[in-house]
Design an enzyme around this catalytic site. Sequence first.
Site, short mmCIF file in Angstrom:
data_model
loop_
_atom_site.label_atom_id
_atom_site.label_comp_id
_atom_site.label_asym_id
_atom_site.label_seq_id
_atom_site.Cartn_x
_atom_site.Cartn_y
_atom_site.Cartn_z
N HIS A 105 6.38 8.94 58.88
CA HIS A 105 7.37 7.98 59.39
C HIS A 105 8.19 8.74 60.44
CE1 HIS A 105 10.06 4.75 59.75
NE2 HIS A 105 10.32 4.49 58.49
N ARG A 131 15.73 -1.82 57.62
CA ARG A 131 16.30 -0.93 58.62
C ARG A 131 15.35 -0.68 59.79
NH1 ARG A 131 18.27 -0.67 54.10
NH2 ARG A 131 16.14 -0.46 53.38
N THR A 132 14.11 -0.27 59.50
CA THR A 132 13.22 0.14 60.58
C THR A 132 12.89 -1.04 61.49
OG1 THR A 132 12.27 1.83 59.13
CG2 THR A 132 11.07 1.29 61.14
N LYS A 183 -7.80 -12.60 57.22
CA LYS A 183 -9.17 -13.04 57.45
C LYS A 183 -10.13 -11.86 57.63
CE LYS A 183 -7.21 -16.97 59.95
NZ LYS A 183 -7.10 -17.66 61.27
N ARG A 185 4.02 -0.98 61.34
CA ARG A 185 4.10 -0.43 59.98
C ARG A 185 2.92 -1.00 59.20
NH1 ARG A 185 9.23 -0.08 56.01
NH2 ARG A 185 9.58 1.65 57.46
#
Length: 300
Positions: free
Chosen positions: A130, A51-52, A81, A102
């Site tokens: 969030h 969704r996000t 890395k 995110r």
Amino acid sequence: MKHILSSDQFTREDLEEIIELTDKVRNNQKEYSHKLDDKIIAVMFYEPSTRTRLSFETAALKLGAKIITTENANVASSATKGETIEDTVKIISGYADAMVIRHRSDTSAVQAASVNKMPILNAGAGKGEHPSQSLLDIYTIKKKKGKIDGIKVAIVGDLKYGRTIHSLLRLLSLYDNIEVYGLSIDAFALPQEYIDMLKEKGIEYKTCNRFEELPRDIDVIYQTRIQTERFEGNFENAEFIIDQKVLDTFSKDTIILHPLPRVTEISPEIDDDPRACYFEQAHNGLFVRMVLLLKVFDRI
């Protein structure tokens, strides 16, 4: 509004403006379809999302922006890395005009914003916050209930690791005469810092152990899944499952929200019940995130 990092950055007036602007954008999409024609948005997701990520990407595209994106940056970027968040942001700032991020780290968005002037939008930071989810939650509550002052809200499930709950409580604390009930087992109880925050705002937090302890006329039940990706161990008997039998013990005006994805904590048998609003809630996120992109570029 340069960055979207935390629910703490918003005032009640900000929320009222975002709700009004979301309705305006939703009802006049063509008017905004070229507002970001000259912008490129980088979408960097170090954790899985449906969704996000897709709603932010769709929001950018609907506004005319172009996107560069990775849905699996933890293994498909130089993070493998050892590159730091700060260095990644410094590099991406040469390719894009804003970044949606995110990440597993609670401080990821703040770290990203600390090294560059490019707008950073926090799309979920560890177990921390969030903010864009909480904004669409507030929008949904206002649209479904007609008000936020004076409502009773139950937060259910994983109250310890659930970042959506942490952000939502910060926004609810801006309103008057709010009642909050927390339904969970002790292992997933709401951290004390959020209970203290609510108390400072004059909101009494009531701990519950069974659905039967919630008021029958509660306005909002905000269900969540157990965040199994954030801990190791057994979570048997941690779920409080909403099925038709449970839902029918509450008022016809109670609404069920969930940030999704769900697993087993909401039975699909209630999906067609008018009180089940979680899919509508998810779709509202598109328009809220369109507004946030417009605001960080001052194009609204």
